[in-house]
Motif scaffolding. Sequence first.
Motif, PDB file in Angstrom:
ATOM      1  N   ALA A  93       0.825  -1.201   0.000  1.00  0.00           N
ATOM      2  CA  ALA A  93       0.000   0.000   0.000  1.00  0.00           C
ATOM      3  C   ALA A  93       0.860   1.253   0.000  1.00  0.00           C
ATOM      4  CB  ALA A  93      -0.923   0.005   1.211  1.00  0.00           C
ATOM      5  N   ALA A  94       1.896   1.248   0.842  1.00  0.00           N
ATOM      6  CA  ALA A  94       2.730   2.437   0.939  1.00  0.00           C
ATOM      7  C   ALA A  94       3.345   2.746  -0.424  1.00  0.00           C
ATOM      8  CB  ALA A  94       3.811   2.240   1.991  1.00  0.00           C
ATOM      9  N   ASN A  98       1.420   7.995  -3.596  1.00  0.00           N
ATOM     10  CA  ASN A  98       2.415   8.988  -3.971  1.00  0.00           C
ATOM     11  C   ASN A  98       3.032   9.588  -2.704  1.00  0.00           C
ATOM     12  OD1 ASN A  98       3.788  11.311  -4.743  1.00  0.00           O
ATOM     13  ND2 ASN A  98       2.334  11.780  -6.391  1.00  0.00           N
ATOM     14  N   PRO A  99       4.350   9.422  -2.534  1.00  0.00           N
ATOM     15  CA  PRO A  99       4.968   9.861  -1.279  1.00  0.00           C
ATOM     16  C   PRO A  99       4.905  11.371  -1.077  1.00  0.00           C
ATOM     17  CG  PRO A  99       6.648   9.222  -2.879  1.00  0.00           C
ATOM     18  CD  PRO A  99       5.321   8.815  -3.453  1.00  0.00           C
ATOM     19  N   ARG A 100       4.691  12.116  -2.164  1.00  0.00           N
ATOM     20  CA  ARG A 100       4.693  13.569  -2.024  1.00  0.00           C
ATOM     21  C   ARG A 100       3.289  14.141  -1.849  1.00  0.00           C
ATOM     22  NH1 ARG A 100       9.359  12.817  -4.751  1.00  0.00           N
ATOM     23  NH2 ARG A 100       8.336  12.343  -6.718  1.00  0.00           N
ATOM     24  N   ASP A 141      -3.633  15.467   6.829  1.00  0.00           N
ATOM     25  CA  ASP A 141      -2.497  16.177   6.266  1.00  0.00           C
ATOM     26  C   ASP A 141      -1.181  15.428   6.431  1.00  0.00           C
ATOM     27  OD1 ASP A 141      -3.930  18.449   5.254  1.00  0.00           O
ATOM     28  OD2 ASP A 141      -4.336  18.924   7.360  1.00  0.00           O
ATOM     29  N   ALA A 142      -1.281  14.128   6.717  1.00  0.00           N
ATOM     30  CA  ALA A 142      -0.068  13.321   6.864  1.00  0.00           C
ATOM     31  C   ALA A 142       0.381  12.799   5.499  1.00  0.00           C
ATOM     32  CB  ALA A 142      -0.337  12.169   7.819  1.00  0.00           C
ATOM     33  N   TYR A 143       1.692  12.589   5.369  1.00  0.00           N
ATOM     34  CA  TYR A 143       2.250  11.958   4.173  1.00  0.00           C
ATOM     35  C   TYR A 143       2.368  10.452   4.435  1.00  0.00           C
ATOM     36  CZ  TYR A 143       3.314  16.576   2.397  1.00  0.00           C
ATOM     37  OH  TYR A 143       3.197  17.843   1.918  1.00  0.00           O
ATOM     38  N   PRO A 144       2.385   9.648   3.352  1.00  0.00           N
ATOM     39  CA  PRO A 144       2.436   8.194   3.545  1.00  0.00           C
ATOM     40  C   PRO A 144       3.527   7.747   4.526  1.00  0.00           C
ATOM     41  CG  PRO A 144       2.092   8.669   1.235  1.00  0.00           C
ATOM     42  CD  PRO A 144       2.261   9.989   1.925  1.00  0.00           C
ATOM     43  N   ARG A 145       4.719   8.372   4.477  1.00  0.00           N
ATOM     44  CA  ARG A 145       5.794   7.899   5.367  1.00  0.00           C
ATOM     45  C   ARG A 145       5.479   8.120   6.846  1.00  0.00           C
ATOM     46  NH1 ARG A 145       7.783  13.177   5.986  1.00  0.00           N
ATOM     47  NH2 ARG A 145       7.720  14.107   3.926  1.00  0.00           N
ATOM     48  N   GLU A 146       4.518   8.992   7.120  1.00  0.00           N
ATOM     49  CA  GLU A 146       4.154   9.235   8.525  1.00  0.00           C
ATOM     50  C   GLU A 146       3.081   8.254   9.002  1.00  0.00           C
ATOM     51  OE1 GLU A 146       4.149  13.830   9.200  1.00  0.00           O
ATOM     52  OE2 GLU A 146       3.493  13.464   7.149  1.00  0.00           O
TER      53      GLU A 146
END
Lengths: 261, 322
Positions: A93-94, A98-100, A141-146
């Motif tokens: 999933a991660a 899109n990481p950005r 408002d979190a990004y995938p890495r968070e």
Amino acid sequence: MLLNVQDLRVTYRTPGQKPVEAVRGVSFGVDTGGAFGIVGESGCGKSSLARTIIGLQPAAAGVLRFEGHDTGQMDAAAFTRYRRAVQMVFQDAAGSLNPRMTVRQTVEEVLCVHRMCPPGKITGRVSELLDRVGLPETVLDAYPRELSGGQCQRVSFARCLALEPRLIIADEPVSALDVSVQARILNLVRTLQKELDLTLILISHDLAVVRNICDHVAVMRAGVFVENGKASEVFDAPQHPYTRELLAAIPDIARSLSRNQ
Amino acid sequence: MSAPLLQVEKLAVTFRQEGVETTPVRSVSFAIHAGGRVAVVGESGCGKSLTAMSLTRLPPTDRAQLSGKVLFDGTDTLTLNRDGLARVRGHGIAYVFQDPSASLNPVMRVRDQIAECLPGVRRAERLAATVRLLTQTGLPDPARAANAYPCELSGGQQQRVMLAMALAARPKLLVADEPTTALDVTTQRHVLDLIDSLADACQMAVLLITHNLGIVAGRMSRISVMYAGQIVESGAVASVLTQPRHPYTRGLLAAVPLLDAPRNAPLRDIPGTVPSPDAWPAGCAFAPRCPAAQPRCHNLPPPETESDGRQCRCWLEGTACC
Ligand code: SF4
């Protein structure tokens, strides 16, 4: 019947090499609201089959009917509608996000690009979708890495539900997750399916997961279904030796403990 | 009973980074006897891999401060210098990991990689010894595999090569860290069967690190359940898995889909996530997720209690015993 697949074949051709037949004549049907499981090991052709159903990979032969219409005969507009109605959720999933882009942007983008709702209603619809998949508004408002693995998987479900699909193909949706998170995602899949009357194709190597969710199951090996039937029958009275081998290989706690006693 | 092969006592792993100290493994104790089969289970982030790595100070634990004791064959590996550790890694404790392709050198033939693990063997005999090892691991065409590059082998075959390398030095303990997680179920079964039979044949003990309780159920004799850097429950596999005492163990078991469960039986999950090492809760580490938590659980860490050969770290167990 929502989806009907007749003698589907998928062949990969590379110039100068022998063509590889990934799917060699597969037939099955999935009823509206049903849950169809496909089990098999890596290289059996299950992912090629999925890619062909969602229209990412052309079929070499065979017929794919959606709501009775042959997808091969559809005009461009109808095929676009079909592509929207059939959505896929992946194991990683991660990696598929899109990481950005934040969670909000990810879901909004889908709603806008496909004009799923009027611009004024987008914010409300995003909240609604997050709520559906059990994500708190705090992750908007979190990004995938968070996010954790389970949260990423929920975002990909939200993104997929944004398109109001009829059929969801989930390719190993929980195999990268810890068991407690896996349980939560499987429960989510089940609830979504019931509440939204979704039809589900679940692809997994984990027979226990399939057993838990699906009413029908097919066992795939080397491009063909070696066994296909009601889940209860396939699991309780497996006919094909390969199904039996798979079942025996499953490290099932209850079965192992009772065997050892 | 004779002294255990490996006795870990109050092992703690502390990292210091940019002035912040975290202790992802705190006070872990367990033992493995010669030829024994011990599993350490838990969700990711519980410290189970770090525990395994710190036995011989493999990265990232080489940067950490380790305290406690790791008595292997009578020697505390935590006191060993580099050469001493290299000897233990060479001949005492061998490892296999989840992703064989990451541990194998992609530009070296299999035989050359295995030969590196056979320093005592004369050059002329190395190929024969390599093929012998590969044969032991059940590779269908060992001579071909010896000449292959890792990418020419399947995942299951690569894992067998890793096992051959691990066995080359005749270790007394094999640490298998999620050795089959990336493999298909039938391949997984073959690799686990292989580890079992090799361990039997070579009188080798096995420490299995896994999140898969199913694997543990059929194959291991003792289990330690780790949570937030501590062992919260341990004992004989059959007894822990059929009568779990710690709420975390119960939660893990309830979350596993079972083959014989009725369809659509909802799975019970454990709410929340494993806290990160810089935020271990003050009381019982499991309290924020525990369905049985009481007020004191949040303030006071529960002591470890022992009864019928089982250890448990939970206030409820404590009261049950008194
Ligand atoms: S000590 Fe309390 S919070 Fe911790 S596991 Fe036991 S009951 Fe739950």
